[in-house]
Motif scaffolding. Structure first.
Motif, short mmCIF file in Angstrom:
data_model
loop_
_atom_site.label_atom_id
_atom_site.label_comp_id
_atom_site.label_asym_id
_atom_site.label_seq_id
_atom_site.Cartn_x
_atom_site.Cartn_y
_atom_site.Cartn_z
N VAL A 95 20.02 -11.57 -115.38
CA VAL A 95 19.58 -11.30 -114.01
C VAL A 95 19.16 -12.59 -113.31
O VAL A 95 19.40 -12.76 -112.12
CB VAL A 95 18.47 -10.23 -114.01
CG1 VAL A 95 17.81 -10.12 -112.65
CG2 VAL A 95 19.05 -8.89 -114.42
N VAL A 96 18.56 -13.51 -114.05
CA VAL A 96 18.18 -14.79 -113.41
C VAL A 96 19.45 -15.54 -112.92
O VAL A 96 19.49 -15.97 -111.77
CB VAL A 96 17.29 -15.65 -114.33
CG1 VAL A 96 17.05 -17.01 -113.72
CG2 VAL A 96 15.96 -14.94 -114.57
N ASN A 171 7.18 -7.10 -111.53
CA ASN A 171 6.63 -7.92 -112.60
C ASN A 171 5.92 -9.08 -111.91
O ASN A 171 6.56 -9.79 -111.14
CB ASN A 171 7.76 -8.44 -113.50
CG ASN A 171 7.30 -9.50 -114.48
OD1 ASN A 171 6.12 -9.68 -114.70
ND2 ASN A 171 8.26 -10.22 -115.05
N ASP A 199 16.03 -6.91 -107.81
CA ASP A 199 15.99 -7.12 -109.26
C ASP A 199 15.35 -5.90 -109.89
O ASP A 199 14.14 -5.70 -109.82
CB ASP A 199 15.18 -8.40 -109.54
CG ASP A 199 14.97 -8.65 -111.03
OD1 ASP A 199 15.16 -7.72 -111.84
OD2 ASP A 199 14.59 -9.79 -111.38
N HIS A 202 13.60 -3.90 -114.74
CA HIS A 202 12.59 -3.06 -115.42
C HIS A 202 12.73 -1.58 -115.07
O HIS A 202 11.84 -0.78 -115.38
CB HIS A 202 11.18 -3.55 -115.07
CG HIS A 202 10.86 -4.92 -115.59
ND1 HIS A 202 10.53 -5.15 -116.91
CD2 HIS A 202 10.86 -6.13 -115.00
CE1 HIS A 202 10.30 -6.45 -117.09
NE2 HIS A 202 10.51 -7.08 -115.95
N LYS A 234 15.78 -5.51 -121.01
CA LYS A 234 14.37 -5.11 -121.17
C LYS A 234 14.30 -3.74 -121.81
O LYS A 234 13.48 -3.49 -122.69
CB LYS A 234 13.66 -5.04 -119.81
CG LYS A 234 13.65 -6.32 -119.02
CD LYS A 234 12.74 -7.36 -119.62
CE LYS A 234 13.13 -8.72 -119.08
NZ LYS A 234 12.67 -9.83 -119.87
#
Ligand code: PLP
Length: 388
Positions: A95-96, A171, A199, A202, A234
């Protein structure tokens, strides 16, 4: 059935969380409750398909087949009530990296990119390393949880922002944004023609009665505004396998992202990432249910113990994620002192709030995706850290 109480020694496995403490904190004898991965084995079926592939013994270039795509779309439909079309999917090792690609696809050097601090540190890093400008609309704490200051949010959008990075669930604060909040976010971004990169890594770990709503699922009219990043990493503890996906309904936007991927020379995913992702989504639902209830018990234990023994700390009860954001400001200690106490006295590795930007000062983030015995040990170390 997975035994979540089982303590598995991760030292000397090149684990960032357990073997990366020396470079990170100058000490490798700490209890690791920092980096956001789990100390649990993934669903057995995931290990089984990987074992079979190891035995097969050939690890050439690997396609992403219809069956993997079907596993993803079925999962998202079942878990999040969102019908995604196969052609909306693009893949990415993480994802980054996807955030970096979105910054490159939808902004130019020098453009403004909005975020809401405190937030996952790489949001800042990716904007800055791509030579864009960080614009921050800090979250505010209302009744013990983060809320969006929509007046400030609109002011910031007005200032010429091109892209907004939303962290949903949030987060480090663990907020699961409500439909009302999400609708307001999109309406404002549409008003100022700002693209939203949501994003949602999670998304799958949410505590009842809260419910994650994929931003893009709310209304088809959002298709031209929102792109979404999701992953099994995750959810099923597969971060080291480097597999994630993006959902981009708008063909023009998809084309821009594909162009960036081409520039980077990206074409295939890691074999194990692909097969593990499919197996996790196909067979991991029961494992996840167990995992979430176990994590919730860990969260409840931390809350109870802190309320009883460390009343000067305040736990921000997470609505989602396995991360607990703890306000240490009432101890009167500054960030350096908090750091020293935890690392030197308590021998506990957590993430320190400062790295999440404005509003993170005086907080720590504790990862409780681990066996109960580690949580109990962590709580003892927390008590030692703050004892005078
Ligand atoms: C909000 C958020 N986004 C992205 C990531 C990491 O994504 P990846 O490992 O897929 O690059 C994390 C990991 O902690 C996270 O919390």
């Amino acid at each position: 059935m997975n035994n979540l109480d089982q303590s598995i020694d991760r030292k000397n496995t090149l684990s960032l969380k357990w073997d990366g403490m020396k470079p990170g904190f100058g000490d490798d004898e700490l209890l690791a409750m920092w980096v956001a991965d789990m100390d649990f084995r993934p669903p057995e079926k995931v290990i089984e398909v990987m074992r079979e592939r190891v035995e097969h013994g050939i690890f050439g270039y690997t396609l992403i087949g219809d069956s993997t795509i079907e596993a993803i779309t079925d999962w998202v439909r079942k878990q999040h009530n969102w019908e995604i079309k196969p052609e909306w999917l693009l893949f990415s090792p993480g994802v980054v990296p996807s955030i970096g690609m979105a910054i490159q696809a939808f902004t130019e050097v020098g453009d403004k990119v909005l975020l809401q601090s405190p937030v996952y540190t790489p949001f800042f890093n990716m904007i800055e390393s791509n030579m864009r400008e960080v614009v921050n609309s800090p979250l505010k704490i209302v009744n013990g949880r983060y809320e969006i200051d929509f007046v400030d949010f609109e002011e910031k959008l007005k200032s010429g922002v091109k892209l907004f990075l939303l962290c949903s669930p949030h987060n480090p604060g663990g907020r699961v944004w409500t439909k009302e909040e999400l609708v307001k976010i999109v309406e404002l971004c549409q008003k100022y023609e700002v693209v939203i990169a949501s994003d949602e890594i999670h998304a799958d770990i949410v505590h009842a009665p809260h419910q994650h709503i994929p931003l893009a699922s709310i209304d088809q009219a959002y298709d031209d505004t929102v792109i979404t990043f999701m992953a099994p990493s995750k959810t099923f503890n597969l971060a080291g396998l480097q597999a994630s996906f993006m959902v981009i309904p708008n063909p023009e936007m998809r084309k821009k992202m594909t162009a960036i991927q081409k520039l980077q020379g990206f074409s295939q995913m890691n074999t194990f990432g692909v097969i593990a992702m499919e197996a996790a989504y196909r067979y991991g639902e029961d494992w996840l249910k167990d995992g979430i209830s176990y994590i919730k018990e860990n969260i409840d234990l931390v809350q109870k113990e802190i309320a009883e023994h460390l009343p000067e700390l305040e736990v921000m009860a997470p609505e989602g994620t396995y991360l607990i954001w703890i306000d240490c400001r009432k101890t009167g200690l500054n960030d350096q002192e908090i750091r020293e106490r935890l690392l030197k006295k308590g021998k506990l590795a957590v993430n320190f709030g400062q790295s999440y930007g404005d509003g993170g000062e005086g907080f720590i983030r504790l990862n409780v995706a681990c066996p109960r015995s580690i949580v109990e040990e962590g709580l003892e170390r927390l008590k030692v850290s703050f004892k005078n």
